[in-house]
Every structure is written in structure tokens, then in C-alpha cells.
Design a protein around this motif. Structure first.
Motif, PDB file in Angstrom:
ATOM      1  N   LEU A   1       0.835  -1.196   0.000  1.00 31.41           N
ATOM      2  CA  LEU A   1       0.000   0.000   0.000  1.00 31.41           C
ATOM      3  C   LEU A   1       0.874   1.252   0.000  1.00 31.41           C
ATOM      4  N   ALA A   2       0.452   2.263  -0.764  1.00 24.85           N
ATOM      5  CA  ALA A   2       1.148   3.548  -0.847  1.00 24.85           C
ATOM      6  C   ALA A   2       0.449   4.564   0.048  1.00 24.85           C
ATOM      7  N   TYR A   3       1.184   5.123   1.009  1.00 26.75           N
ATOM      8  CA  TYR A   3       0.559   6.024   1.977  1.00 26.75           C
ATOM      9  C   TYR A   3      -0.029   7.285   1.341  1.00 26.75           C
ATOM     10  N   GLY A   4       0.727   7.968   0.507  1.00 28.65           N
ATOM     11  CA  GLY A   4       0.245   9.226  -0.064  1.00 28.65           C
ATOM     12  C   GLY A   4      -1.039   9.056  -0.842  1.00 28.65           C
ATOM     13  N   VAL A   5      -1.093   8.032  -1.677  1.00 29.85           N
ATOM     14  CA  VAL A   5      -2.296   7.774  -2.468  1.00 29.85           C
ATOM     15  C   VAL A   5      -3.450   7.393  -1.543  1.00 29.85           C
ATOM     16  N   CYS A   6      -3.173   6.518  -0.588  1.00 21.36           N
ATOM     17  CA  CYS A   6      -4.204   6.078   0.362  1.00 21.36           C
ATOM     18  C   CYS A   6      -4.770   7.263   1.148  1.00 21.36           C
ATOM     19  N   ALA A   7      -3.902   8.113   1.664  1.00 20.54           N
ATOM     20  CA  ALA A   7      -4.343   9.262   2.458  1.00 20.54           C
ATOM     21  C   ALA A   7      -5.141  10.245   1.610  1.00 20.54           C
ATOM     22  N   ALA A   8      -4.697  10.493   0.374  1.00 16.89           N
ATOM     23  CA  ALA A   8      -5.414  11.418  -0.510  1.00 16.89           C
ATOM     24  C   ALA A   8      -6.796  10.872  -0.861  1.00 16.89           C
ATOM     25  N   GLU A   9      -6.876   9.579  -1.156  1.00 20.00           N
ATOM     26  CA  GLU A   9      -8.173   8.971  -1.477  1.00 20.00           C
ATOM     27  C   GLU A   9      -9.102   8.996  -0.266  1.00 20.00           C
ATOM     28  N   ALA A  10      -8.561   8.737   0.926  1.00 18.37           N
ATOM     29  CA  ALA A  10      -9.374   8.773   2.143  1.00 18.37           C
ATOM     30  C   ALA A  10      -9.952  10.174   2.350  1.00 18.37           C
ATOM     31  N   ALA A  11      -9.123  11.200   2.179  1.00 14.73           N
ATOM     32  CA  ALA A  11      -9.589  12.575   2.337  1.00 14.73           C
ATOM     33  C   ALA A  11     -10.668  12.904   1.306  1.00 14.73           C
ATOM     34  N   GLU A  12     -10.449  12.466   0.074  1.00 15.56           N
ATOM     35  CA  GLU A  12     -11.418  12.710  -1.000  1.00 15.56           C
ATOM     36  C   GLU A  12     -12.760  12.048  -0.708  1.00 15.56           C
ATOM     37  N   LYS A  13     -12.714  10.857  -0.107  1.00 12.68           N
ATOM     38  CA  LYS A  13     -13.929  10.106   0.201  1.00 12.68           C
ATOM     39  C   LYS A  13     -14.544  10.514   1.534  1.00 12.68           C
ATOM     40  N   GLY A  14     -13.811  11.287   2.319  1.00 11.26           N
ATOM     41  CA  GLY A  14     -14.307  11.700   3.622  1.00 11.26           C
ATOM     42  C   GLY A  14     -14.317  10.575   4.645  1.00 11.26           C
ATOM     43  N   VAL A  15     -13.315   9.678   4.541  1.00  9.73           N
ATOM     44  CA  VAL A  15     -13.193   8.565   5.487  1.00  9.73           C
ATOM     45  C   VAL A  15     -11.817   8.621   6.135  1.00  9.73           C
ATOM     46  N   SER A  16     -11.650   7.878   7.210  1.00  7.31           N
ATOM     47  CA  SER A  16     -10.349   7.850   7.874  1.00  7.31           C
ATOM     48  C   SER A  16      -9.349   7.038   7.054  1.00  7.31           C
ATOM     49  N   VAL A  17      -8.084   7.327   7.248  1.00  7.52           N
ATOM     50  CA  VAL A  17      -7.036   6.579   6.547  1.00  7.52           C
ATOM     51  C   VAL A  17      -7.074   5.109   6.943  1.00  7.52           C
ATOM     52  N   ASP A  18      -7.333   4.829   8.222  1.00  8.49           N
ATOM     53  CA  ASP A  18      -7.341   3.419   8.626  1.00  8.49           C
ATOM     54  C   ASP A  18      -8.509   2.658   7.999  1.00  8.49           C
ATOM     55  N   HIS A  19      -9.669   3.293   7.834  1.00 10.90           N
ATOM     56  CA  HIS A  19     -10.777   2.606   7.159  1.00 10.90           C
ATOM     57  C   HIS A  19     -10.470   2.386   5.679  1.00 10.90           C
ATOM     58  N   HIS A  20      -9.880   3.385   5.047  1.00  8.53           N
ATOM     59  CA  HIS A  20      -9.544   3.222   3.628  1.00  8.53           C
ATOM     60  C   HIS A  20      -8.439   2.173   3.454  1.00  8.53           C
ATOM     61  N   ALA A  21      -7.451   2.198   4.326  1.00  8.17           N
ATOM     62  CA  ALA A  21      -6.389   1.188   4.262  1.00  8.17           C
ATOM     63  C   ALA A  21      -6.960  -0.216   4.471  1.00  8.17           C
ATOM     64  N   THR A  22      -7.923  -0.331   5.374  1.00 12.26           N
ATOM     65  CA  THR A  22      -8.581  -1.631   5.574  1.00 12.26           C
ATOM     66  C   THR A  22      -9.243  -2.084   4.284  1.00 12.26           C
ATOM     67  N   HIS A  23      -9.945  -1.170   3.622  1.00 10.42           N
ATOM     68  CA  HIS A  23     -10.573  -1.507   2.337  1.00 10.42           C
ATOM     69  C   HIS A  23      -9.528  -1.953   1.322  1.00 10.42           C
ATOM     70  N   LEU A  24      -8.401  -1.272   1.281  1.00  8.71           N
ATOM     71  CA  LEU A  24      -7.364  -1.635   0.318  1.00  8.71           C
ATOM     72  C   LEU A  24      -6.748  -3.001   0.634  1.00  8.71           C
ATOM     73  N   VAL A  25      -6.610  -3.338   1.914  1.00  9.93           N
ATOM     74  CA  VAL A  25      -6.102  -4.663   2.274  1.00  9.93           C
ATOM     75  C   VAL A  25      -7.118  -5.731   1.878  1.00  9.93           C
ATOM     76  N   VAL A  26      -8.401  -5.465   2.097  1.00  9.57           N
ATOM     77  CA  VAL A  26      -9.453  -6.396   1.656  1.00  9.57           C
ATOM     78  C   VAL A  26      -9.355  -6.580   0.148  1.00  9.57           C
ATOM     79  N   HIS A  27      -9.268  -5.489  -0.571  1.00  8.87           N
ATOM     80  CA  HIS A  27      -9.178  -5.521  -2.039  1.00  8.87           C
ATOM     81  C   HIS A  27      -7.943  -6.311  -2.487  1.00  8.87           C
ATOM     82  N   GLY A  28      -6.808  -6.019  -1.878  1.00  8.06           N
ATOM     83  CA  GLY A  28      -5.576  -6.720  -2.220  1.00  8.06           C
ATOM     84  C   GLY A  28      -5.653  -8.207  -1.920  1.00  8.06           C
ATOM     85  N   THR A  29      -6.271  -8.558  -0.802  1.00  6.80           N
ATOM     86  CA  THR A  29      -6.421  -9.970  -0.443  1.00  6.80           C
ATOM     87  C   THR A  29      -7.278 -10.701  -1.472  1.00  6.80           C
ATOM     88  N   LEU A  30      -8.325 -10.050  -1.937  1.00  7.39           N
ATOM     89  CA  LEU A  30      -9.158 -10.669  -2.971  1.00  7.39           C
ATOM     90  C   LEU A  30      -8.347 -10.937  -4.243  1.00  7.39           C
TER      91      LEU A  30
END
Length: 169
Positions: free
Chosen positions: A102-131
Motif C-alpha cells: 500500500l502507498a501512503y500518499g495515495v491512500c491518504a489522498a483517497e481517504a480525504a477525497e472520500k471523507g473517510v479515515s485513513v485506517d478505514h480506507h487502508a482496511t478496504h485496500l487490504v481487503v481488495h488486495g487480499t481478494l
């Protein structure tokens, strides 16, 4: 059993990323037909690297021929059609499912854009990556819908809102 090997560089803030990653992987697998892997005697190993945009850009250029940072990359070690039998044929009872980065800058920017926390967005990305490690993809609409359905279920089981809902502000 699932074993997560997590490494984090200095771009990621302090936090319980190890617990977040383990919960995300377990929730993902539990919501797929591969959920039986959790009860199998083999140890399923996944390596997760939390790093900066430059490292992800380098990996993306090298392995996907896309010279840009992206939010998450997955590197499966097992062909999807072998997932059902791989744990039965493991010599030492351990199976390396693959790597997620996971890339922090991209993750943090996407989280801000979506209005969610970085940890929730990172969780989504780990779920996505696991799939992706489990052989799921989103190249066609049908594949994307199936993958998103599992993501929604896994995230809901962790108390995280549907990341695909369109927000009306």
C-alpha cells in the motif's frame, strides 16, 4: 491459521496497522468460498508492506508497466485454480499466498477525497488486495460486481461503511 507479516516505513503514521491488516484479511477470507482455508491445518502467510508512493510507483512500473503510484498492489504466489488444493499439498504446512503493498500518499489522498479515515480506507485496500491474492479481479463488470460484493460484506463485518456508496453532500 493466517499469519500476516507486516512492515511499515516512516511515511505511515503510528497505529495498530498489524491488527488492522489481520482483521481485514480474516474478514475477506471469511466472506469468500475460500473461507475453509481458515480452518485448514495449514498456515496461510501474507506479507503486507505499508510504504511510500515512490516505492509503489517503482513496483507498478516494473511489474505492471504503469509509471505512476497506485493505492494498492497485489502479488499472488498461487494460481487461483490451485487454491483449493494447495494447503493439502504443502510440504511444511505453510503456504505463502502473496504480497500486498500500500502507498501512503495515495491512500491518504483517497481517504480525504472520500471523507473517510485513513485506517478505514487502508482496511478496504487490504481487503481488495487480499481478494486479488485469492484470484478475484475487476476487469469485467461481472467480476467487479462480485469483488465489490465481497468487499462490502467483509468491511461490514468490521463495522466499516460501504465504500461504494455515493455520498450526497
Amino acid at each position: 491459521m493466517i499469519q500476516i507479516e507486516l512492515s511499515r516505513d516512516g511515511t505511515w503514521p503510528e497505529g495498530d496497522w498489524d491488527m488492522l491488516a489481520k482483521a481485514a484479511v480474516r474478514a475477506t477470507i471469511a466472506n469468500t468460498p475460500h473461507g475453509a482455508l481458515l480452518t485448514d491445518p495449514a498456515t496461510i502467510e501474507i506479507s503486507i508492506r505499508l510504504t511510500d508512493d515512490d516505492q509503489v510507483r517503482t513496483l507498478n512500473a516494473r511489474y505492471r508497466h504503469k509509471d505512476k503510484a497506485t493505492n494498492v498492489l497485489s502479488f499472488p504466489m498461487i494460481q487461483p485454480d490451485l487454491l483449493e488444493t494447495v494447503t493439502q499439498n504443502s510440504d511444511d504446512g505453510e503456504v505463502l499466498l502473496g504480497d500486498i503493498v500500500l502507498a501512503y500518499g495515495v491512500c491518504a489522498a483517497e481517504a480525504a477525497e472520500k471523507g473517510v479515515s485513513v485506517d478505514h480506507h487502508a482496511t478496504h485496500l487490504v481487503v481488495h488486495g487480499t481478494l486479488h491474492l485469492l484470484g478475484y479481479d475487476h476487469l469485467g463488470d461481472g467480476e467487479a460486481d462480485a469483488m465489490e460484493e465481497i468487499e462490502r460484506a467483509a468491511l461490514a463485518s468490521l463495522g466499516i461503511a460501504d465504500p461504494y456508496l455515493v455520498r450526497e453532500d
